[in-house]
Design a protein around this motif. Structure first.
Motif, PDB file in Angstrom:
ATOM      1  N   LEU A  82       0.840  -1.191   0.000  1.00 23.27           N
ATOM      2  CA  LEU A  82       0.000   0.000   0.000  1.00 23.27           C
ATOM      3  C   LEU A  82       0.880   1.248   0.000  1.00 23.27           C
ATOM      4  CD1 LEU A  82      -2.973   0.798   0.041  1.00 23.27           C
ATOM      5  CD2 LEU A  82      -2.879   0.810   2.542  1.00 23.27           C
ATOM      6  N   HIS A  83       0.517   2.217  -0.835  1.00 28.71           N
ATOM      7  CA  HIS A  83       1.339   3.404  -1.028  1.00 28.71           C
ATOM      8  C   HIS A  83       0.453   4.647  -1.039  1.00 28.71           C
ATOM      9  CE1 HIS A  83       4.203   5.779  -3.926  1.00 28.71           C
ATOM     10  NE2 HIS A  83       4.238   6.247  -2.686  1.00 28.71           N
ATOM     11  N   PHE A  84       0.762   5.610  -0.171  1.00 25.81           N
ATOM     12  CA  PHE A  84       0.063   6.897  -0.100  1.00 25.81           C
ATOM     13  C   PHE A  84       1.003   7.989  -0.620  1.00 25.81           C
ATOM     14  CE2 PHE A  84      -1.624   4.268   3.305  1.00 25.81           C
ATOM     15  CZ  PHE A  84      -2.991   4.519   3.291  1.00 25.81           C
ATOM     16  N   ALA A  85       0.463   8.916  -1.419  1.00 27.43           N
ATOM     17  CA  ALA A  85       1.278  10.033  -1.906  1.00 27.43           C
ATOM     18  C   ALA A  85       0.393  11.244  -2.159  1.00 27.43           C
ATOM     19  CB  ALA A  85       2.014   9.645  -3.188  1.00 27.43           C
ATOM     20  N   ASN A  86       0.849  12.413  -1.710  1.00 26.63           N
ATOM     21  CA  ASN A  86       0.093  13.652  -2.010  1.00 26.63           C
ATOM     22  C   ASN A  86       0.841  14.443  -3.088  1.00 26.63           C
ATOM     23  OD1 ASN A  86       2.188  14.548  -0.389  1.00 26.63           O
ATOM     24  ND2 ASN A  86       0.930  15.807   0.946  1.00 26.63           N
ATOM     25  N   ASP A  87       0.844  13.880  -4.293  1.00 19.73           N
ATOM     26  CA  ASP A  87       1.638  14.416  -5.394  1.00 19.73           C
ATOM     27  C   ASP A  87       1.244  15.827  -5.817  1.00 19.73           C
ATOM     28  OD1 ASP A  87       3.030  12.077  -5.457  1.00 19.73           O
ATOM     29  OD2 ASP A  87       1.907  11.201  -7.113  1.00 19.73           O
ATOM     30  N   ARG A  88       0.041  16.277  -5.471  1.00 17.25           N
ATOM     31  CA  ARG A  88      -0.425  17.591  -5.919  1.00 17.25           C
ATOM     32  C   ARG A  88      -0.660  18.514  -4.722  1.00 17.25           C
ATOM     33  NH1 ARG A  88      -4.472  16.293 -10.937  1.00 17.25           N
ATOM     34  NH2 ARG A  88      -3.897  18.443 -11.457  1.00 17.25           N
ATOM     35  N   ALA A  89       0.210  18.381  -3.737  1.00 25.20           N
ATOM     36  CA  ALA A  89       0.059  19.142  -2.500  1.00 25.20           C
ATOM     37  C   ALA A  89       0.137  20.647  -2.712  1.00 25.20           C
ATOM     38  CB  ALA A  89       1.123  18.710  -1.495  1.00 25.20           C
ATOM     39  N   ASN A  90       0.807  21.070  -3.771  1.00 28.53           N
ATOM     40  CA  ASN A  90       0.991  22.501  -4.014  1.00 28.53           C
ATOM     41  C   ASN A  90      -0.101  23.103  -4.891  1.00 28.53           C
ATOM     42  OD1 ASN A  90       1.795  21.125  -6.315  1.00 28.53           O
ATOM     43  ND2 ASN A  90       3.410  22.604  -6.821  1.00 28.53           N
ATOM     44  N   GLU A  91      -1.142  22.326  -5.198  1.00 26.47           N
ATOM     45  CA  GLU A  91      -2.241  22.816  -6.021  1.00 26.47           C
ATOM     46  C   GLU A  91      -3.461  23.128  -5.156  1.00 26.47           C
ATOM     47  OE1 GLU A  91      -3.026  20.479  -9.525  1.00 26.47           O
ATOM     48  OE2 GLU A  91      -0.971  19.677  -9.507  1.00 26.47           O
ATOM     49  N   ARG A  92      -4.052  24.280  -5.376  1.00 31.60           N
ATOM     50  CA  ARG A  92      -5.161  24.735  -4.535  1.00 31.60           C
ATOM     51  C   ARG A  92      -6.314  23.738  -4.517  1.00 31.60           C
ATOM     52  NH1 ARG A  92      -7.818  30.490  -5.820  1.00 31.60           N
ATOM     53  NH2 ARG A  92      -5.701  31.124  -5.211  1.00 31.60           N
ATOM     54  N   ASN A 115      -3.525  17.767   2.310  1.00 25.88           N
ATOM     55  CA  ASN A 115      -4.349  16.729   2.943  1.00 25.88           C
ATOM     56  C   ASN A 115      -4.986  15.781   1.932  1.00 25.88           C
ATOM     57  OD1 ASN A 115      -3.887  17.557   5.594  1.00 25.88           O
ATOM     58  ND2 ASN A 115      -5.585  18.997   5.562  1.00 25.88           N
ATOM     59  N   TYR A 116      -4.684  15.972   0.655  1.00 27.16           N
ATOM     60  CA  TYR A 116      -5.256  15.134  -0.409  1.00 27.16           C
ATOM     61  C   TYR A 116      -4.222  14.084  -0.797  1.00 27.16           C
ATOM     62  CZ  TYR A 116      -8.337  14.203  -4.421  1.00 27.16           C
ATOM     63  OH  TYR A 116      -9.209  13.628  -5.323  1.00 27.16           O
ATOM     64  N   PHE A 117      -4.606  12.803  -0.711  1.00 24.92           N
ATOM     65  CA  PHE A 117      -3.663  11.722  -1.007  1.00 24.92           C
ATOM     66  C   PHE A 117      -4.211  10.800  -2.103  1.00 24.92           C
ATOM     67  CE2 PHE A 117      -1.840  13.130   2.891  1.00 24.92           C
ATOM     68  CZ  PHE A 117      -0.514  12.715   2.870  1.00 24.92           C
TER      69      PHE A 117
END
Length: 224
Positions: free
Chosen positions: A144-154, A159-161
């Motif tokens: 299982l892999h979590f990533a918030n690749d677009r953390a810098n997008e409004r 908090n979006y993963f």
């Protein structure tokens, strides 16, 4: 007539998933029509159609299994500390989903306590923000892999993963490769596991079988 996927979940799965379908705390589930709303939203997430408009049975089943796998893997049936960090699930696809968490820092802290590998990515990775990978027993196990690749997008934020199961695991406890004690072999195994990610996520059926075997092993260990 399409059988409602929501009706195919067990009652305990429905109870665990309901507040995660709209970002609600458990205590906020007070609306009398909430069960119908949960069923409608879940079915919209899971049911898949082909380009002709016909029901895609295999795709729908894989999306459904993905939901079940996520509930089981993250501890939704027991309301685990990790499950409590999930605020809202945004949708399911084949061994892939998107979600928000209540607080990124606390979420990563809980993952670290569960021995997930946090932010140890090679320089060429696409995961430039927070990334948390499960440590599996062997490299061939789905991880299982979590990533918030677009953390810098409004529209997304920290908090979006994005969540998926890698088909092989670059972080593992044991190696079953021949000659695995030779220098550099573990690094080679890690590199191969990472390379195989380009071929897509793990099959939902494989993930389900893996989780079932792990649960069976845990039960046997508890008896010993």
């Amino acid at each position: 007539m399409i059988v409602s996927p929501w009706s195919q979940l067990s009652e305990i799965e429905q109870f665990a998933l309901s507040p995660k379908l709209a970002g609600l705390r458990d205590a906020e589930l007070v609306s009398s029509d909430w069960p119908e709303l949960c069923a409608e939203r879940f079915n919209q997430f899971v049911i898949e159609f082909d380009p002709t408009g016909a029901l895609n049975h295999s795709g729908t089943l894989e999306n459904f299994l993905t939901a079940q796998n996520f509930i089981a893997h993250v501890g939704g049936l027991d309301n685990s500390a990790l499950w409590q960090q999930v605020a809202e699930i945004k949708g399911f696809r084949r061994s892939y989903l998107e979600l928000t968490v209540w607080d990124r820092t606390e979420f990563l802290r809980v993952l670290a306590e569960l021995e997930y590998v946090i932010n140890r990515e090679p320089f060429w990775t696409i995961h430039k923000f927070d990334s948390a990978r499960e440590i599996t027993e062997f490299s061939h196990h789905p991880a299982l892999h979590f990533a918030n690749d677009r953390a810098n997008e409004r529209e997304y934020g920290e908090n979006y993963f994005f969540v998926h199961w890698d088909r092989t695991s670059p972080w593992f406890r044991q190696s079953n490769w021949p000659l695995n004690r030779l220098p550099g072999m573990r690094l080679a195994e890690q590199a191969l596991a990472g390379f195989l990610h380009r071929y897509g996520c793990a099959c939902p059926h494989t993930v389900r079988d893996h989780l079932s075997q792990r649960l069976l092993g845990n039960r046997q260990n508890s008896r010993d």
